[in-house]
Design an enzyme around this catalytic site. Structure first.
Site, mmCIF file in Angstrom:
data_model
loop_
_atom_site.group_PDB
_atom_site.id
_atom_site.type_symbol
_atom_site.label_atom_id
_atom_site.label_comp_id
_atom_site.label_asym_id
_atom_site.label_seq_id
_atom_site.Cartn_x
_atom_site.Cartn_y
_atom_site.Cartn_z
ATOM 1 N N GLU A 31 0.852 -1.200 0.000
ATOM 2 C CA GLU A 31 0.000 0.000 0.000
ATOM 3 C C GLU A 31 0.878 1.237 0.000
ATOM 4 O O GLU A 31 1.566 1.511 0.982
ATOM 5 C CB GLU A 31 -0.920 -0.019 1.224
ATOM 6 C CG GLU A 31 -1.800 1.218 1.335
ATOM 7 C CD GLU A 31 -2.553 1.272 2.660
ATOM 8 O OE1 GLU A 31 -2.933 0.208 3.198
ATOM 9 O OE2 GLU A 31 -2.762 2.391 3.160
ATOM 10 N N ARG A 39 0.515 10.420 0.168
ATOM 11 C CA ARG A 39 0.891 11.514 1.062
ATOM 12 C C ARG A 39 2.084 12.280 0.560
ATOM 13 O O ARG A 39 2.558 13.190 1.231
ATOM 14 C CB ARG A 39 1.248 10.960 2.449
ATOM 15 C CG ARG A 39 0.114 10.278 3.129
ATOM 16 C CD ARG A 39 0.553 9.741 4.478
ATOM 17 N NE ARG A 39 -0.328 8.686 4.879
ATOM 18 C CZ ARG A 39 -0.130 7.871 5.903
ATOM 19 N NH1 ARG A 39 0.947 8.003 6.640
ATOM 20 N NH2 ARG A 39 -0.988 6.932 6.183
ATOM 21 N N THR A 61 -4.354 6.178 1.953
ATOM 22 C CA THR A 61 -4.655 7.587 2.238
ATOM 23 C C THR A 61 -5.425 8.223 1.075
ATOM 24 O O THR A 61 -5.171 9.361 0.687
ATOM 25 C CB THR A 61 -3.377 8.396 2.563
ATOM 26 O OG1 THR A 61 -2.455 7.589 3.314
ATOM 27 C CG2 THR A 61 -3.710 9.609 3.416
ATOM 28 N N LYS A 113 -11.272 -0.670 6.772
ATOM 29 C CA LYS A 113 -10.064 -0.430 7.559
ATOM 30 C C LYS A 113 -10.510 0.070 8.932
ATOM 31 O O LYS A 113 -11.455 0.865 9.027
ATOM 32 C CB LYS A 113 -9.214 0.621 6.845
ATOM 33 C CG LYS A 113 -8.080 1.192 7.661
ATOM 34 C CD LYS A 113 -7.146 2.007 6.776
ATOM 35 C CE LYS A 113 -6.165 2.804 7.612
ATOM 36 N NZ LYS A 113 -4.977 3.210 6.842
HETATM 37 C C1 3PG Z 1 -1.756 4.216 7.960
HETATM 38 O O1 3PG Z 1 -1.374 4.986 7.124
HETATM 39 O O2 3PG Z 1 -2.640 3.396 7.787
HETATM 40 C C2 3PG Z 1 -1.132 4.306 9.277
HETATM 41 O O3 3PG Z 1 -0.694 5.605 9.518
HETATM 42 C C3 3PG Z 1 0.024 3.375 9.417
HETATM 43 O O4 3PG Z 1 0.181 3.342 10.752
HETATM 44 P P1 3PG Z 1 1.569 2.975 11.445
HETATM 45 O O5 3PG Z 1 2.591 3.895 10.866
HETATM 46 O O6 3PG Z 1 1.293 3.225 12.903
HETATM 47 O O7 3PG Z 1 1.847 1.535 11.132
#
Ligand code: 3PG
Length: 219
Positions: A46, A50, A74, A134
């Site tokens: 994924e 960003r 995102t 999610k």
């Molecule tokens: C995401 O983008 O789904 C989360 O910010 C990932 O979370 P983590 O960096 O705490 O694993």
């Protein structure tokens, strides 16, 4: 271009037990990161939208790492839905959802996970025919205790918890009956990417890929 049938993804939750969440600042890092993840046994990747490099990174992985199943994370606007699919993203993930985003995701032709963190949001998505979501931000929103509580009244909903998950707690999430996979960024540390330490990423991916063995899957 339509994907060949064999490479289509029906459900993000059934793609892999652990989905790495990747932030790519430099497009040139995309392919080596994806190769390291796949080399370690994680085929779903994924790439979060960003950074300015994200869409180009998705396209590069789609074209140069065919063993990977690359998706976009995102995704928060209908425009990003279209842009991600145009870049050959094969699944979409969002930290939340709106009616507009959901409509765009439904029409985009690839599987998607809208994000929820409350029971009411789960009910609203079930009402709209969406059963895979999610759960974000997983640890901050209540963690495994919260998800376990949802499984009683809302067993038809299945989740990919993400946010605050790492090697120390991923197995506990994966043991829940309403968890299909977990997401997280722990196997792609920013300093490893900056240093070009692909071997470290591959080793972290290999450890993550081993998290759900046959024993824990029976819990
Ligand atoms: C995401 O983008 O789904 C989360 O910010 C990932 O979370 P983590 O960096 O705490 O694993």
């Amino acid at each position: 271009m339509p994907l060949p049938l064999s490479s289509q993804v029906d459900s993000v939750l059934d793609l892999a037990a652990v989905v790495p969440v990747v932030v790519i600042a430099e497009v040139s890092d995309a392919v080596p990161v994806a190769r390291a993840l796949v080399g370690g046994g994680l085929r779903g990747v994924e790439v979060t939208l960003r950074t300015p490099a994200a869409l180009e990174a998705i396209r590069a992985i789609a074209e140069e790492v065919p063993e990977a199943v690359v998706g976009a994370g995102t995704v928060i606007t209908p425009g990003q839905v279209a842009a991600a699919v145009a870049a050959e993203a094969r699944f979409l993930v969002s930290p939340g959802w709106t009616e507009g985003l959901l409509a765009a995701m439904r029409g985009c032709g690839v599987p998607f996970l809208p994000g929820v963190s409350t029971a009411s949001e789960v009910v609203a998505l079930l009402e709209r025919g969406v059963r895979e979501m999610k759960f974000f931000p997983a640890q901050a929103a209540g963690g495994t205790a919260y998800l376990r509580s949802l499984a009683g009244p809302l067993p038809q909903a299945r989740f990919c918890p993400t946010g605050g998950i790492g090697p120390g707690n991923a197995a506990e999430y994966l043991a829940l009956p309403n968890v299909g996979c977990v997401g997280g960024s722990w196997m792609v540390p920013a300093d490893a990417v900056a240093a070009g330490d692909w071997a470290r990423i591959e080793a972290l991916a290999r450890a993550a890929a081993g998290l759900r063995g046959p024993a824990s899957a029976q819990v």
